[in-house]
Design a protein around this motif. Sequence first.
Motif, mmCIF file in Angstrom:
data_model
loop_
_atom_site.group_PDB
_atom_site.id
_atom_site.type_symbol
_atom_site.label_atom_id
_atom_site.label_comp_id
_atom_site.label_asym_id
_atom_site.label_seq_id
_atom_site.Cartn_x
_atom_site.Cartn_y
_atom_site.Cartn_z
ATOM 1 N N PHE A 71 0.835 -1.204 0.000
ATOM 2 C CA PHE A 71 0.000 0.000 0.000
ATOM 3 C C PHE A 71 0.871 1.256 0.000
ATOM 4 O O PHE A 71 0.615 2.203 -0.748
ATOM 5 N N HIS A 72 1.897 1.280 0.822
ATOM 6 C CA HIS A 72 2.795 2.436 0.882
ATOM 7 C C HIS A 72 3.410 2.718 -0.482
ATOM 8 O O HIS A 72 3.443 3.875 -0.939
ATOM 9 N N ASN A 73 3.886 1.670 -1.151
ATOM 10 C CA ASN A 73 4.505 1.860 -2.464
ATOM 11 C C ASN A 73 3.495 2.283 -3.515
ATOM 12 O O ASN A 73 3.830 3.042 -4.431
ATOM 13 N N PHE A 74 2.262 1.820 -3.382
ATOM 14 C CA PHE A 74 1.191 2.304 -4.254
ATOM 15 C C PHE A 74 1.013 3.816 -4.115
ATOM 16 O O PHE A 74 0.899 4.546 -5.098
ATOM 17 N N THR A 75 1.009 4.309 -2.877
ATOM 18 C CA THR A 75 0.830 5.752 -2.667
ATOM 19 C C THR A 75 1.989 6.541 -3.266
ATOM 20 O O THR A 75 1.785 7.626 -3.828
ATOM 21 N N LEU A 76 3.201 6.003 -3.168
ATOM 22 C CA LEU A 76 4.355 6.693 -3.742
ATOM 23 C C LEU A 76 4.240 6.768 -5.262
ATOM 24 O O LEU A 76 4.557 7.796 -5.872
ATOM 25 N N LEU A 77 3.784 5.677 -5.860
ATOM 26 C CA LEU A 77 3.655 5.633 -7.318
ATOM 27 C C LEU A 77 2.675 6.705 -7.800
ATOM 28 O O LEU A 77 2.959 7.455 -8.746
ATOM 29 N N HIS A 78 1.520 6.797 -7.149
ATOM 30 C CA HIS A 78 0.527 7.797 -7.543
ATOM 31 C C HIS A 78 0.945 9.210 -7.139
ATOM 32 O O HIS A 78 0.684 10.177 -7.867
ATOM 33 N N ASP A 79 1.612 9.348 -5.986
ATOM 34 C CA ASP A 79 2.123 10.665 -5.577
ATOM 35 C C ASP A 79 3.095 11.216 -6.612
ATOM 36 O O ASP A 79 3.084 12.420 -6.912
ATOM 37 N N ASP A 80 3.947 10.352 -7.143
ATOM 38 C CA ASP A 80 4.935 10.794 -8.127
ATOM 39 C C ASP A 80 4.261 11.349 -9.381
ATOM 40 O O ASP A 80 4.763 12.297 -9.993
#
Length: 324
Positions: A71-80
């Motif tokens: 989930f954390h890495n998902f948020t980073l992907l979309h944040d980028d």
Amino acid sequence: MGVIEQYIQHAGEAMLRRYQPREPRLLYDPIDYVIGLGGKRLRPALCMSACHFFSGDGKAAEAAAMGLEMFHNFTLLHDDIMDHATMRRNQPTVHLKWNENAAILSGDAMMILASQMMLDVPDTVLKTVQTIYLQTALEVCEGQQYDMDFETRDDVTVDEYLSMIRLKTAVLIAASLKIGAMIGGASSRDADLIYQFGINIGLAFQLQDDYLDVYGDPETFGKRIGGDIVSNKKTFLLLACQKLANSEQKEKLKYWLHAADFDRQEKIDAVVALYDQLGIAVLSKEKMETYYMEALRIIEMLGIELQYKDALKLFASHTLFRTK
């Protein structure tokens, strides 16, 4: 090697074991790429460590820990995508390596994979864990929306900023600890206490992240220094500068905040000079210290062995003094 450090090491291996890529490759290749970039693995390590503190075996929380990391890495992907970021962990971001559509869809798949992993917890705490996870996921989205709202506002306060980073960053760290503790059999009191520890450390963590974006070493930080300044991102440093600046300094800051055509390094140097004049770096460190001291106070109240309290203290110290 301490308990938390052991689970940081274990988390990378566990993710590769828990996540099995499949077809179509254009959906899963970006996920492979993101996972392969590594990262700090703090959230899964904290989840398994918290479980270990109360049960003696953190591997019971492995599935939940991997779900939280996914989930954390998902948020980073979309944040980028939303931040138009070009680098993540010293490598090109997914939307640049592939394209925005691929990044959005692969991110969506990561969110679903995370939810699937979060189902693989003991039945006795499944409903509680799911409730914490889903509430946290929603709060992270709320924090991201506040962060985007701040982009078009000139009146954001320091308190509003701290509330935003609590949602965007701190709640996921806190939830990782609480979920691990619940799986490990912690009492409601201890689960709530370790959650509050996570909130305070999460706030200090994000403040340090903002600090490093200005004063860090790009070789160790993993991103280009000054990105927040270039994008006019509302951070503690910028908001404190706006609050403390005299009329002349306010005009200089206003010029750079509204400049449409500028040299990147010139803008960074000019804004950092204002920060230095006002002692913003010291103020930022003092604010971090406040959360750090509260985290230490909470540790003493936890019903865990002394060696595990020491592990949390060491982690808190590393958070405050980290360089990446």
